[in-house]
Design a protein around this motif. Structure first.
Motif, short mmCIF file in Angstrom:
data_model
loop_
_atom_site.label_atom_id
_atom_site.label_comp_id
_atom_site.label_asym_id
_atom_site.label_seq_id
_atom_site.Cartn_x
_atom_site.Cartn_y
_atom_site.Cartn_z
N ILE A 14 17.40 31.69 -8.09
CA ILE A 14 17.21 30.78 -9.13
C ILE A 14 18.54 30.49 -10.01
CG2 ILE A 14 15.97 29.91 -11.29
CD1 ILE A 14 13.68 31.57 -10.38
N GLU A 15 19.09 29.43 -9.94
CA GLU A 15 20.29 29.09 -10.67
C GLU A 15 19.93 27.76 -11.75
OE1 GLU A 15 23.51 28.15 -8.07
OE2 GLU A 15 23.54 30.11 -7.50
N ALA A 16 19.18 28.23 -12.73
CA ALA A 16 18.76 27.15 -13.73
C ALA A 16 19.53 26.75 -14.88
CB ALA A 16 17.54 27.74 -14.57
N THR A 17 19.59 25.53 -15.12
CA THR A 17 20.51 25.22 -16.16
C THR A 17 19.56 24.94 -17.50
OG1 THR A 17 20.66 22.89 -15.16
CG2 THR A 17 22.37 24.27 -14.69
N LYS A 81 2.67 34.30 -19.70
CA LYS A 81 3.80 33.37 -20.22
C LYS A 81 4.87 33.19 -19.35
CE LYS A 81 7.26 33.16 -23.80
NZ LYS A 81 7.68 33.44 -25.13
N VAL A 82 5.34 34.04 -18.35
CA VAL A 82 6.12 34.01 -17.25
C VAL A 82 5.66 33.29 -16.36
CG1 VAL A 82 7.63 36.01 -18.09
CG2 VAL A 82 5.94 36.24 -16.10
N LEU A 83 4.53 33.40 -15.90
CA LEU A 83 3.94 32.59 -14.74
C LEU A 83 3.48 31.18 -15.16
CD1 LEU A 83 1.62 35.42 -13.29
CD2 LEU A 83 3.53 34.11 -12.07
N PHE A 84 2.98 30.97 -16.27
CA PHE A 84 2.54 29.40 -16.61
C PHE A 84 3.28 28.69 -17.82
CE2 PHE A 84 -1.26 32.04 -15.01
CZ PHE A 84 -1.65 31.20 -14.06
N ASP A 85 4.03 29.50 -18.57
CA ASP A 85 4.59 28.76 -19.62
C ASP A 85 5.90 28.32 -19.63
OD1 ASP A 85 1.92 28.98 -20.89
OD2 ASP A 85 2.67 30.36 -22.21
N ILE A 86 6.77 28.98 -18.51
CA ILE A 86 8.23 28.95 -18.35
C ILE A 86 8.50 27.89 -17.34
CG2 ILE A 86 10.42 29.94 -18.02
CD1 ILE A 86 9.09 32.38 -19.35
N HIS A 87 9.04 26.94 -17.46
CA HIS A 87 9.44 25.89 -16.51
C HIS A 87 10.75 25.56 -16.21
CE1 HIS A 87 5.15 25.14 -17.19
NE2 HIS A 87 5.33 24.92 -18.50
N ILE A 88 11.40 25.72 -15.09
CA ILE A 88 12.66 25.34 -14.77
C ILE A 88 12.57 23.85 -14.71
CG2 ILE A 88 14.40 25.43 -12.99
CD1 ILE A 88 13.23 28.13 -12.26
N VAL A 89 13.32 23.12 -15.50
CA VAL A 89 13.46 21.66 -15.57
C VAL A 89 14.82 21.20 -14.85
CG1 VAL A 89 13.89 19.82 -17.46
CG2 VAL A 89 12.44 21.74 -18.03
N GLU A 90 15.71 21.70 -14.83
CA GLU A 90 16.98 21.16 -14.01
C GLU A 90 17.64 22.68 -13.27
OE1 GLU A 90 17.69 18.27 -13.73
OE2 GLU A 90 16.24 17.48 -15.03
N GLU A 106 14.16 17.50 -13.12
CA GLU A 106 13.11 17.07 -14.09
C GLU A 106 11.76 17.74 -13.57
OE1 GLU A 106 12.10 12.75 -14.19
OE2 GLU A 106 14.33 12.37 -14.34
N GLY A 107 12.10 19.45 -13.16
CA GLY A 107 10.93 20.09 -12.88
C GLY A 107 10.70 20.13 -11.55
N ILE A 108 11.25 19.44 -10.81
CA ILE A 108 10.76 19.16 -9.35
C ILE A 108 11.72 19.47 -8.42
CG2 ILE A 108 9.64 17.57 -7.45
CD1 ILE A 108 8.83 15.83 -9.91
N PRO A 109 11.48 20.54 -7.49
CA PRO A 109 12.58 21.08 -6.57
C PRO A 109 12.50 20.18 -5.35
CG PRO A 109 10.65 22.40 -6.62
CD PRO A 109 10.21 21.47 -7.51
N ASN A 110 13.52 19.78 -4.84
CA ASN A 110 13.80 19.10 -3.46
C ASN A 110 13.95 19.91 -2.37
OD1 ASN A 110 14.16 17.40 -1.24
ND2 ASN A 110 15.77 16.22 -2.49
#
Length: 118
Positions: A14-17, A81-90, A106-110
């Protein structure tokens, strides 16, 4: 893996921004039902990868879980918290075998593969 020429394509890096934390009510029964289906080592790896972007800091998780019956309420809350509350947006997900990057927008992986990867 379903990608041609890939043998070790899991777990993706995961390389989240951008990360978003959205609190939700803890559902202990659901979490305990799902826990045996989760690759816990992959979950810990993912948590470590996104931790630098999280404010407030992510909760501590045990290094391993033997049985769900051994979990106290604090660990259940932290897992929730880590499974349901944290979202990778970009950001992007990266295949560890090929280096192929899958954009998260926008939270959706292509995850659509190119024709030569099928």
């Amino acid at each position: 893996s379903t990608v041609r020429g890939t043998e070790k394509g899991y777990p993706l890096t995961i390389e989240a921004t951008t990360i978003e934390i959205e609190k939700s009510p803890v559902d202990k029964e659901l979490l305990l039902e799902l826990l045996h289906k989760i690759d816990y080592a992959a979950l810990l790896s993912a948590v470590r990868q996104i931790a630098p972007l999280c404010d407030p800091p992510l909760p501590e998780l045990p290094n391993h879980i033997d049985t769900a019956a051994d979990l106290d309420d604090a660990v259940i809350i932290n897992l929730h918290k880590v499974l349901f509350d944290i979202h990778i947006v970009e950001g992007q997900l990266v295949c560890p075998d090929t280096g192929r990057k899958f954009l998260v927008s926008e939270g959706i992986p292509n995850m659509i593969l190119h024709e030569d990867e099928i």
